[in-house]
Motif scaffolding. Structure first.
Motif, PDB file in Angstrom:
ATOM      1  N   GLY A 214       0.810  -1.208   0.000  1.00  0.00           N
ATOM      2  CA  GLY A 214       0.000   0.000   0.000  1.00  0.00           C
ATOM      3  C   GLY A 214       0.850   1.268   0.000  1.00  0.00           C
ATOM      4  O   GLY A 214       2.034   1.253   0.341  1.00  0.00           O
ATOM      5  N   ILE A 215       0.211   2.377  -0.390  1.00  0.00           N
ATOM      6  CA  ILE A 215       0.885   3.670  -0.394  1.00  0.00           C
ATOM      7  C   ILE A 215       0.906   4.229   1.028  1.00  0.00           C
ATOM      8  O   ILE A 215      -0.067   4.121   1.766  1.00  0.00           O
ATOM      9  N   ASN A 216       2.024   4.797   1.392  1.00  0.00           N
ATOM     10  CA  ASN A 216       2.180   5.330   2.743  1.00  0.00           C
ATOM     11  C   ASN A 216       1.084   6.342   3.074  1.00  0.00           C
ATOM     12  O   ASN A 216       0.762   7.216   2.267  1.00  0.00           O
ATOM     13  N   GLU A 217       0.524   6.213   4.270  1.00  0.00           N
ATOM     14  CA  GLU A 217      -0.530   7.143   4.699  1.00  0.00           C
ATOM     15  C   GLU A 217       0.051   8.520   4.985  1.00  0.00           C
ATOM     16  O   GLU A 217       1.257   8.681   5.151  1.00  0.00           O
ATOM     17  N   TRP A 218      -0.813   9.518   5.011  1.00  0.00           N
ATOM     18  CA  TRP A 218      -0.364  10.873   5.315  1.00  0.00           C
ATOM     19  C   TRP A 218       0.186  10.918   6.749  1.00  0.00           C
ATOM     20  O   TRP A 218      -0.457  10.441   7.686  1.00  0.00           O
ATOM     21  N   PRO A 219       1.386  11.474   6.939  1.00  0.00           N
ATOM     22  CA  PRO A 219       1.997  11.466   8.276  1.00  0.00           C
ATOM     23  C   PRO A 219       1.307  12.457   9.223  1.00  0.00           C
ATOM     24  O   PRO A 219       1.491  13.668   9.113  1.00  0.00           O
ATOM     25  N   VAL A 220       0.534  11.935  10.121  1.00  0.00           N
ATOM     26  CA  VAL A 220      -0.177  12.760  11.105  1.00  0.00           C
ATOM     27  C   VAL A 220       0.618  12.761  12.407  1.00  0.00           C
ATOM     28  O   VAL A 220       1.008  11.691  12.897  1.00  0.00           O
ATOM     29  N   PRO A 221       0.913  13.928  12.980  1.00  0.00           N
ATOM     30  CA  PRO A 221       1.641  13.962  14.263  1.00  0.00           C
ATOM     31  C   PRO A 221       0.924  13.142  15.330  1.00  0.00           C
ATOM     32  O   PRO A 221      -0.295  13.257  15.512  1.00  0.00           O
ATOM     33  N   GLY A 222       1.673  12.306  15.996  1.00  0.00           N
ATOM     34  CA  GLY A 222       1.103  11.478  17.048  1.00  0.00           C
ATOM     35  C   GLY A 222       0.697  10.092  16.587  1.00  0.00           C
ATOM     36  O   GLY A 222       0.471   9.211  17.423  1.00  0.00           O
ATOM     37  N   ARG A 223       0.599   9.870  15.292  1.00  0.00           N
ATOM     38  CA  ARG A 223       0.273   8.532  14.771  1.00  0.00           C
ATOM     39  C   ARG A 223       1.579   7.756  14.664  1.00  0.00           C
ATOM     40  O   ARG A 223       2.331   7.862  13.703  1.00  0.00           O
ATOM     41  N   VAL A 224       1.871   6.939  15.655  1.00  0.00           N
ATOM     42  CA  VAL A 224       3.162   6.288  15.798  1.00  0.00           C
ATOM     43  C   VAL A 224       3.142   4.925  15.126  1.00  0.00           C
ATOM     44  O   VAL A 224       2.150   4.189  15.205  1.00  0.00           O
ATOM     45  N   VAL A 225       4.243   4.575  14.464  1.00  0.00           N
ATOM     46  CA  VAL A 225       4.388   3.269  13.826  1.00  0.00           C
ATOM     47  C   VAL A 225       4.881   2.266  14.858  1.00  0.00           C
ATOM     48  O   VAL A 225       5.935   2.457  15.480  1.00  0.00           O
ATOM     49  N   ARG A 226       4.114   1.186  15.034  1.00  0.00           N
ATOM     50  CA  ARG A 226       4.525   0.069  15.887  1.00  0.00           C
ATOM     51  C   ARG A 226       4.394  -1.204  15.077  1.00  0.00           C
ATOM     52  O   ARG A 226       3.356  -1.458  14.458  1.00  0.00           O
ATOM     53  N   LYS A 227       5.453  -2.005  15.054  1.00  0.00           N
ATOM     54  CA  LYS A 227       5.454  -3.202  14.219  1.00  0.00           C
ATOM     55  C   LYS A 227       4.319  -4.155  14.581  1.00  0.00           C
ATOM     56  O   LYS A 227       3.795  -4.857  13.712  1.00  0.00           O
TER      57      LYS A 227
END
Length: 495
Positions: A214-227
């Motif tokens: 998928g295409i990377n989502e829009w980077p929203v502050p506070g939306r943290v990437v966790r595996k």
């Protein structure tokens, strides 16, 4: 329409591609990513297709030989209908492709799109950038004009500094000890077959991973990437607020790609093709060869660095940079994606942009290091001609006529581009002098095709006299043992 549908159904029944194409067109993307910030990847792909088409058209006329390459480009420029325009499209397309790929990499970096699970997508993108730069460099060499000849000489000089493998790399690059027809054939093969083939393979893998992950989502502050939760959260986002790629996002990609193609055509029509300048001639050393725009920053670095720093900067700097890019997604694979929460990333991009921009600007006036301000008419100091044989004096005339004084000094008079020759006979044996003159080495071009055997013999005889008084010239120890003479020459018949 019925006929088209019938043909389409017949092909799909045999190729079984309809479902795959439909899934690719309808795969959901987050609504916010259907924006103008996500159009650079598609634009780079379209420009790459343009490069393939125009490259095939140019290959029909271009002759990859040292004697005909420059003439074939002149034929394209002046004798083939719209040949100059096709060359312009290809040349300016290369510039645009590099710029778009760089912008795309910067956008991916700032948007955190290299983080989990897109590590491999980023790594393939790094190799795509390197392959794009490789296409640009090999394409410049194929112009085989004065800039291309000396630029290739500098490139070979850089490659020769690689520890242990340097000589082998140079021989593999040039197809022999000097820049000649074999060199151009190898770069033609690289530019037309090897690098484009790698690009096609990397592009296919890159697109496959974009479709699968998928295409990377829009980077929203506070939306943290966790595996542990990212894939689940991403699918939930596309299900809740996703749109199909066609037609939800593709129209912006198509509009921007069309704008880029029109811009390339405009530059080709207005500015024309890039080069070629004068035909290559290694004896014309009153030149300041500059690479194409995207390598100017490297030219400036080499111009301003002291000689002692050139090799570390050339061999260590790029390797460290590439390794850092490849390790980036593994070191910073989790966390916030928004550039607003990553000030170090923003500062890094600003620093690199300012540094490259400044160096590129300085390259317009930077000298070809080191500065050469000598004149070939400077007379050889008389002490180097006293008590010399006729052959050695003839060598001094060759030294003067071939403008060796422009690069090398004698008695502190002459150029500084090459080393001073006052004691060259102490450093190099006769065989080494012959090899250096004929094959070149370092920043010195090969003069094998520009000197007759008699001129080479005379020049080397003169160079052998250049050693301090009381200090014998260098000699080959193996020849001394073989012939049993002090000078290393075969004994005379009366000995």
């Amino acid at each position: 329409m019925r006929l088209i549908k019938t043909i389409g159904d017949w092909l799909d029944a045999r190729l079984q591609l309809g479902m795959s194409i439909r899934e690719a067109m309808e795969h959901p993307v987050p609504r916010e990513t259907a924006s103008w910030f996500y159009v650079f990847g598609s634009a780079a792909f379209v420009v790459f297709l343009l490069q393939i088409v125009t490259g095939i058209m140019l290959a029909l006329i271009y002759v990859p030989s040292a004697g005909e390459a420059w003439n074939s480009l002149q034929t394209l420029n002046h004798n083939v209908a719209l040949g100059w325009f096709i060359r312009g499209l290809h040349g300016w397309g290369s510039n645009f492709m590099i710029a778009i790929v760089l912008i795309h990499m910067i956008q991916v970096f700032l948007f955190g799109a290299y983080k989990y699970p897109r590590e491999l997508t980023w790594i393939v993108g790094v190799f795509l950038l390197l392959m794009t730069l490789g296409m640009a460099f090999t394409g410049q060499v194929l112009r085989f004009d004065q800039d291309a000849y000396w630029g290739l000489g500098i490139g070979a000089s850089i490659a020769s500094r690689v520890p242990l493998m340097g000589p082998a790399i140079v021989k593999l690059m040039l197809g022999g000890p000097i820049i000649a027809g074999a060199t151009l054939s190898r770069f033609f093969a690289l530019h037309v077959f090897v690098v484009p083939g790698l690009l096609i393979a990397f592009v296919a893998v890159h697109l496959l991973m974009v479709l699968k992950l998928g295409i990377n989502e829009w980077p929203v502050p506070g939306r943290v990437v966790r595996k542990a939760t990212y894939i689940k959260d991403y699918h939930a986002l596309t299900k809740k607020d996703g749109v199909p790629f066609v037609p939800g996002a593709i129209w912006k990609d198509l509009f921007f790609a069309a704008f880029i193609l029109i811009s390339i055509a405009g530059c080709a029509a207005y500015f024309g093709p890039i080069g070629p300048s004068g035909p290559p001639d290694p004896t014309i050393i009153q030149t300041a060869p500059r690479p194409d725009f995207f390598f100017l920053w490297l030219y400036a670095v080499l111009s301003f660095l002291p000689p002692s720093m050139e090799t570390p900067a050339l061999l260590i700097g790029p390797v460290v940079g590439i390794i850092a890019l490849l390790l980036l997604p593994f070191v910073f694979g989790e966390g916030d994606k928004s550039w607003r929460k990553r000030p170090i990333a923003v500062l890094t991009i600003l620093f690199v942009a300012v540094a490259l921009g400044t160096l590129t600007r300085l390259a317009g006036n930077a000298p070809w290091s080191p500065v050469m301000d000598a004149w070939s008419g400077i007379p050889i100091p008389s002490e180097y001609l006293h008590n010399r044989s006729a052959l050695e004096r003839q060598g001094a005339l060759v030294f003067q006529a071939k403008q060796c004084h422009n690069c090398h000094s004698l008695g502190d008079q002459g150029g500084k581009r090459g080393p001073a020759l006052d004691a060259v006979a102490v450093r190099l044996t006769q065989d080494q002098l012959i090899r250096q003159v004929i094959q070149g080495g370092g920043n010195m071009p090969a003069y094998g095709k520009n000197l007759s055997p008699a001129e080479t013999t005379a020049l080397v005889a003169f160079l052998e006299t250049l050693h301090p008084a009381g200090q014998p010239p260098a000699r080959d120890a193996s020849r001394t043992i073989a012939f049993g003479t002090e000078t290393g020459a075969p004994p005379s018949p009366d000995q």
